[in-house]
Design an enzyme around this catalytic site. Sequence first.
Site, PDB file in Angstrom:
ATOM      1  CG  ASP A 153      16.269  19.030  12.310  1.00  0.00           C
ATOM      2  OD1 ASP A 153      17.115  18.130  12.338  1.00  0.00           O
ATOM      3  OD2 ASP A 153      16.473  20.159  11.852  1.00  0.00           O
ATOM      4  CB  CYS A 216      37.514   9.367  15.649  1.00  0.00           C
ATOM      5  SG  CYS A 216      36.011  10.174  15.059  1.00  0.00           S
ATOM      6  CB  CYS A 222      36.729  17.875  14.022  1.00  0.00           C
ATOM      7  SG  CYS A 222      36.834  16.535  15.215  1.00  0.00           S
ATOM      8  CB  CYS A 226      36.453  23.959  16.388  1.00  0.00           C
ATOM      9  SG  CYS A 226      35.101  24.990  16.968  1.00  0.00           S
ATOM     10  CB  CYS A 269      30.199  26.604  11.096  1.00  0.00           C
ATOM     11  SG  CYS A 269      31.946  26.194  11.234  1.00  0.00           S
ATOM     12  CB  CYS A 272      34.099  20.286  12.955  1.00  0.00           C
ATOM     13  SG  CYS A 272      32.325  20.431  12.986  1.00  0.00           S
TER      14      CYS A 272
END
Length: 377
Positions: A153, A216, A222, A226, A269, A272
């Site tokens: 990160d 995709c 997704c 959302c 969350c 997605c």
Amino acid sequence: MLRSVEIAAVVRQAADDAGFDLVGIAPVDDTPELQYFPQWIADGHAGEMKYLEARDEQGRLKRASLAHAVPWARSVIVCAINYNTAHPYSTQVPDCSKKDRGWISRYAWGPQDYHESVMPRFRQVEAALRKSCGADCGAQEQGNDLITRCYVDTGPIIERIAAKYAGLGWIGKNTCIINQKIGSWLFLGVILTSLDFGANAPGSRSEFGVPAPDRCGSCTRCIDACPTDALIAPYQLDSNKCIAYLTIEKRGAIAEELREGMGRHVFGCDICQDVCPWNRKAPATNAAEFQPRADLVNPALEWLAEISAEEFRARFRESPVRRAKRSGLRRNAVIAMGNSGDQKFLPLLGRLSDDEDEVVRESAARAAKRLGNLIIE
Ligand code: B12
Ligand code: SF4
Ligand code: SF4
């Protein structure tokens, strides 16, 4: 001297031994995806995450070019670990059956913060790499010491772009790295190294991964799912609208118009990713550190809204949830109560409308109003 092909084999074996599910190596290049980053920042899509806007002495965004930010880096080892566990997705739990419960993202269910559980694995791979190089390291031959840095990160690098070029998966329209076999429930991290894995094989980049093709296709699940329209276009996320940002990173009050879309989310969350077809058959891990704490799956909203400072510290000391801070978590729980449609929360929301925390106070008053009880204005 070990050739790059052999060092890469050591890295792969070490990553496997450390429990990573995926590993690959990417060259340090200014890839096309990086060009989008300055505009993303200029458009304000990073919200209040100022660290993403860090600049070097020349005023260049550090994350826009690893080559500039870390001039000694020649390649990036990217590893990923699957944190999915055998529990329903948020979209599989009908809201009506859990309307008095909150939702914490699956990445935060475990007993430990992933930064702490994943970093020792990176250290293990780093140690194996350094050992395999030893005095025979190509970098040393050039008169330099081998330099390595591990990040989960926190490095000046957009890990998902590195992951793509290391061959771990493609960047989906939800902006997540998706692996064709194991899906997107992945923690990523990187080891920056001064080793050029192509250097010992002139004309060949064969030790580097090949980016996976974008699978995709015409899917837009997704984007359609959302709740706050945070995916403003394929591959583009506006953090200011993203529930993960609002519930984890955003301090203070949340814009009124976004509260309804937050539903019962109190931390992060997953929507997605829950709806992504590539996660339909995502394998579950048995690793102990990712197994959920019972109290974090569908947690009681009253518990979170009223949690004391002492209990917050004790329960979330080692959990990623502590990042929201107590005020943020209580704010989120109160907003979820307002979205629940459950009148039983009215007395508690009434009490919290006098809370000592201004953010909780305002959120509770609004939530009570939303539940049909005019308390303010
Ligand atoms: C800041 C951050 C966030 C922010 C912003 C997210 C974001 N999409 O950028 C917030 C708080 C919202 C967030 C949320 C989450 N995060 Co986060 N986050 C980060 C962090 C620290 C930096 C990401 C960053 O630099 N973003 C900058 C923007 C510009 O990048 P981007 O949106 O990915 O966009 C790039 C591509 O989409 C690309 N692109 C590719 N193709 C195309 C095509 C076109 C046409 C365009 C325009 C752009 C484009 O352009 C952009 C680069 O310029 C990384 C760790 C790291 N150091 O990388 C973790 C990281 C990305 N997060 C991670 C996770 C797990 C999450 C959550 C799932 C957590 C949760 N459940 O709540 C959610 C997922 C939400 C989502 N859909 O992204 C993982 C991702 C794992 C994976 N499989 O991809 C990471 C890598 C952390 C880790 N070490 O594992 N996160
Ligand atoms: S994490 Fe949730 S709010 Fe953020 S883009 Fe995905 S579905 Fe939207
Ligand atoms: S839901 Fe569809 S469009 Fe979105 S990331 Fe998954 S496959 Fe791609």
